[in-house]
Scaffold this motif. Sequence first.
Motif, PDB file in Angstrom:
ATOM      1  N   MET A  85      -0.298  22.966   4.395  1.00 35.69           N
ATOM      2  CA  MET A  85       0.669  21.936   4.085  1.00 35.69           C
ATOM      3  C   MET A  85      -0.074  20.767   3.434  1.00 35.69           C
ATOM      4  N   TYR A  86       0.309  20.470   2.188  1.00 34.83           N
ATOM      5  CA  TYR A  86      -0.327  19.410   1.418  1.00 34.83           C
ATOM      6  C   TYR A  86       0.535  18.146   1.492  1.00 34.83           C
ATOM      7  N   ILE A  87      -0.035  17.079   2.058  1.00 34.59           N
ATOM      8  CA  ILE A  87       0.695  15.828   2.249  1.00 34.59           C
ATOM      9  C   ILE A  87      -0.135  14.688   1.672  1.00 34.59           C
ATOM     10  N   ARG A 142      16.196  -1.569  -5.244  1.00 37.47           N
ATOM     11  CA  ARG A 142      16.612  -0.344  -5.933  1.00 37.47           C
ATOM     12  C   ARG A 142      15.562   0.077  -6.965  1.00 37.47           C
ATOM     13  N   LEU A 143      14.977  -0.886  -7.659  1.00 37.63           N
ATOM     14  CA  LEU A 143      13.937  -0.574  -8.640  1.00 37.63           C
ATOM     15  C   LEU A 143      12.765   0.123  -7.968  1.00 37.63           C
ATOM     16  N   VAL A 144      12.318  -0.415  -6.839  1.00 43.34           N
ATOM     17  CA  VAL A 144      11.185   0.181  -6.126  1.00 43.34           C
ATOM     18  C   VAL A 144      11.571   1.538  -5.539  1.00 43.34           C
ATOM     19  N   HIS A 145      12.776   1.650  -5.009  1.00 41.68           N
ATOM     20  CA  HIS A 145      13.234   2.929  -4.460  1.00 41.68           C
ATOM     21  C   HIS A 145      13.237   4.001  -5.542  1.00 41.68           C
ATOM     22  N   LYS A 146      13.737   3.656  -6.709  1.00 44.97           N
ATOM     23  CA  LYS A 146      13.777   4.629  -7.806  1.00 44.97           C
ATOM     24  C   LYS A 146      12.376   4.999  -8.250  1.00 44.97           C
ATOM     25  N   HIS A 147      11.474   4.021  -8.263  1.00 43.88           N
ATOM     26  CA  HIS A 147      10.108   4.276  -8.674  1.00 43.88           C
ATOM     27  C   HIS A 147       9.397   5.209  -7.692  1.00 43.88           C
ATOM     28  N   CYS A 148       9.769   5.146  -6.412  1.00 46.03           N
ATOM     29  CA  CYS A 148       9.125   5.974  -5.394  1.00 46.03           C
ATOM     30  C   CYS A 148       9.492   7.445  -5.515  1.00 46.03           C
ATOM     31  N   LEU A 149      10.638   7.735  -6.085  1.00 42.09           N
ATOM     32  CA  LEU A 149      11.126   9.115  -6.116  1.00 42.09           C
ATOM     33  C   LEU A 149      10.202   9.998  -6.948  1.00 42.09           C
ATOM     34  N   PRO A 150      10.026  11.245  -6.542  1.00 44.28           N
ATOM     35  CA  PRO A 150       9.226  12.165  -7.355  1.00 44.28           C
ATOM     36  C   PRO A 150       9.836  12.322  -8.733  1.00 44.28           C
ATOM     37  N   SER A 151       8.977  12.484  -9.725  1.00 48.37           N
ATOM     38  CA  SER A 151       9.464  12.683 -11.083  1.00 48.37           C
ATOM     39  C   SER A 151      10.102  14.061 -11.186  1.00 48.37           C
ATOM     40  N   PRO A 152      10.929  14.299 -12.212  1.00 53.29           N
ATOM     41  CA  PRO A 152      11.535  15.623 -12.379  1.00 53.29           C
ATOM     42  C   PRO A 152      10.500  16.732 -12.473  1.00 53.29           C
ATOM     43  N   GLN A 153       9.303  16.409 -12.978  1.00 47.39           N
ATOM     44  CA  GLN A 153       8.262  17.415 -13.091  1.00 47.39           C
ATOM     45  C   GLN A 153       7.694  17.778 -11.724  1.00 47.39           C
ATOM     46  N   GLU A 154       7.761  16.846 -10.783  1.00 42.75           N
ATOM     47  CA  GLU A 154       7.198  17.072  -9.460  1.00 42.75           C
ATOM     48  C   GLU A 154       8.151  17.827  -8.553  1.00 42.75           C
ATOM     49  N   SER A 155       9.442  17.696  -8.814  1.00 39.32           N
ATOM     50  CA  SER A 155      10.375  18.280  -7.869  1.00 39.32           C
ATOM     51  C   SER A 155      11.747  18.447  -8.476  1.00 39.32           C
ATOM     52  N   PRO A 182       0.805  -1.233   0.000  1.00 38.80           N
ATOM     53  CA  PRO A 182       0.000   0.000   0.000  1.00 38.80           C
ATOM     54  C   PRO A 182       0.833   1.275   0.000  1.00 38.80           C
ATOM     55  N   GLU A 183       1.996   1.247   0.649  1.00 40.06           N
ATOM     56  CA  GLU A 183       2.823   2.459   0.731  1.00 40.06           C
ATOM     57  C   GLU A 183       3.309   2.938  -0.625  1.00 40.06           C
ATOM     58  N   LEU A 184       3.277   2.067  -1.641  1.00 43.31           N
ATOM     59  CA  LEU A 184       3.832   2.407  -2.950  1.00 43.31           C
ATOM     60  C   LEU A 184       2.757   2.774  -3.972  1.00 43.31           C
ATOM     61  N   ARG A 185       1.503   2.718  -3.579  1.00 40.86           N
ATOM     62  CA  ARG A 185       0.439   2.927  -4.551  1.00 40.86           C
ATOM     63  C   ARG A 185       0.317   4.390  -4.946  1.00 40.86           C
ATOM     64  N   ARG A 186       0.191   4.605  -6.222  1.00 44.13           N
ATOM     65  CA  ARG A 186      -0.070   5.926  -6.776  1.00 44.13           C
ATOM     66  C   ARG A 186      -0.707   5.712  -8.133  1.00 44.13           C
ATOM     67  N   GLN A 187      -1.588   6.628  -8.534  1.00 48.87           N
ATOM     68  CA  GLN A 187      -2.384   6.385  -9.733  1.00 48.87           C
ATOM     69  C   GLN A 187      -2.086   7.362 -10.873  1.00 48.87           C
ATOM     70  N   ASP A 188      -0.930   7.963 -10.856  1.00 44.72           N
ATOM     71  CA  ASP A 188      -0.649   8.919 -11.918  1.00 44.72           C
ATOM     72  C   ASP A 188      -0.225   8.212 -13.199  1.00 44.72           C
ATOM     73  N   LYS A 195       0.299  11.799  -6.861  1.00 50.37           N
ATOM     74  CA  LYS A 195       1.696  12.161  -6.707  1.00 50.37           C
ATOM     75  C   LYS A 195       2.427  11.138  -5.842  1.00 50.37           C
ATOM     76  N   SER A 196       3.741  11.271  -5.814  1.00 52.93           N
ATOM     77  CA  SER A 196       4.545  10.475  -4.897  1.00 52.93           C
ATOM     78  C   SER A 196       4.205  10.874  -3.471  1.00 52.93           C
ATOM     79  N   ILE A 197       4.300   9.928  -2.529  1.00 53.71           N
ATOM     80  CA  ILE A 197       4.024  10.257  -1.127  1.00 53.71           C
ATOM     81  C   ILE A 197       5.026  11.284  -0.604  1.00 53.71           C
TER      82      ILE A 197
END
Length: 453
Positions: free
Chosen positions: A305-307, A233-246, A209-215, A293-295
């Motif tokens: 504050m938007y979380i 490492r694959l999951v860690h990289k996937h969790c990171l915000p995209s360049p557009q997000e941050s 559940p911690e990795l779910r996102r629908q973008d 978005k990424s968590i």
Amino acid sequence: MALGECRDMLMRKLFEPSISSSSSSSSSSASESFISRAPPQLRQVNERAFEPQIISIGPYHPGQHQTMESHKGRYLRNFLGGPVARHRGTAHEILNSFVSYAIGMEERARNCYEGTLNMSSAEFVMMMVLDGLFVVELLRKFYYYELRGENDDIFKRNLNLTIIAHDLLLLENQLPFFLLKHFFEETELSPTEKSLEDVAIHFFRTMVPELRRQDDRDRQSVQDTQDIKHLLRLVHKHCLPSPQESNFYGESEISREHFDQWEMDSIMGLRFIRSATELSEAGIRFKKGDKGKSIFDIKFERRKMYIPTLTVDHDTERIFRNLIAYEQIHQGPSIVMDYARLLDCLINYADDVALLSDCGIIDNRLGTKEDVANMFNKLNDYVYLSTANFYYTDLFLDVHEHCNRPWNTWKVKLRQTYFHTPWDWVLISIFAASILLLLSFLQTLYSVLSYYK
């Protein structure tokens, strides 16, 4: 082909004279390895967080769960008797090709692991084949429903599948990604089949559940996989915000003035912000962030504050501890550590959890509010945070700036002084003050009327 026959066939191949069966204790240097054991100081906080619950993968915890070891052999047997294998030759030929590849890659694979591995060549090669094919077949069956057998206990028990997913993300439960990639490509269903990266991300997003996102980024093919060393490492990289997000490390637009202030604050021990309830008293409102978005994509704008929502359950601590341990060991973005630090600041007591839950930010499936608070309060024990690359530097500075404004400081003191008093006394005080004010007004009015008479 019976399960025992299949395993005997594998063992005979592994113990041929071409493979030494003597014990091997080779070790790799830290510069060569990228699969490590958890640091001792992190293990002592919660050792169980780094131990597999039902399935051991790789050489660090071999054969600890015999039930799943039988499942590995069963998956190998089913694959060798399946449609893909039948189109590639006999079971002997296919198994020989896998074992031959593993033999050729043994030294390279051993060098991926930190420390000494007390496994013979035969044991290590067998582990690579059994574990590698099991992981590949599990991910593929999860993605393609039609490949699942009617009697596959793993898919008949979703609880076990969830635990397996979490076990596959343990720091010490990894296989080199190049090995999984080879087995996946060699057992390809068709030229149009999804990549291993896409199939794996689909599996972990669904089961964790911690990795779910629908973008849209989730539905697109995983790109830029050159630095993927293992599934964690694959999951860690996937969790990171995209360049557009941050803007990420090295590309941040933090001003030099802000950095100097942050550096000075760090020296003074001010690497924190107030708790959620204290910030609420200072006029900051908490809002649920965009679920797509990424968590880690947290914003502070116009006193809000938007979380994004975080689901907290019994496996959340394991996921975070292993991701944090990975960041602690390997150079690169430390956004999980920084995120845990932020939540540790916001959550001190059960009241903070209650506030964030009411705002839709915490989805508590763990237990009591105190349980959630205790988990986050211990998450940063023995974790060494980087000041210069702290991901939420601008957010912390903006929150500090808001809280240090005279009006906001006065509001906090006013609330702490008066609104922490029991409400019955507050109402009585207000009523008494109103009566005195009315009597004073009537006395003044009477005096004025008497004067004019």
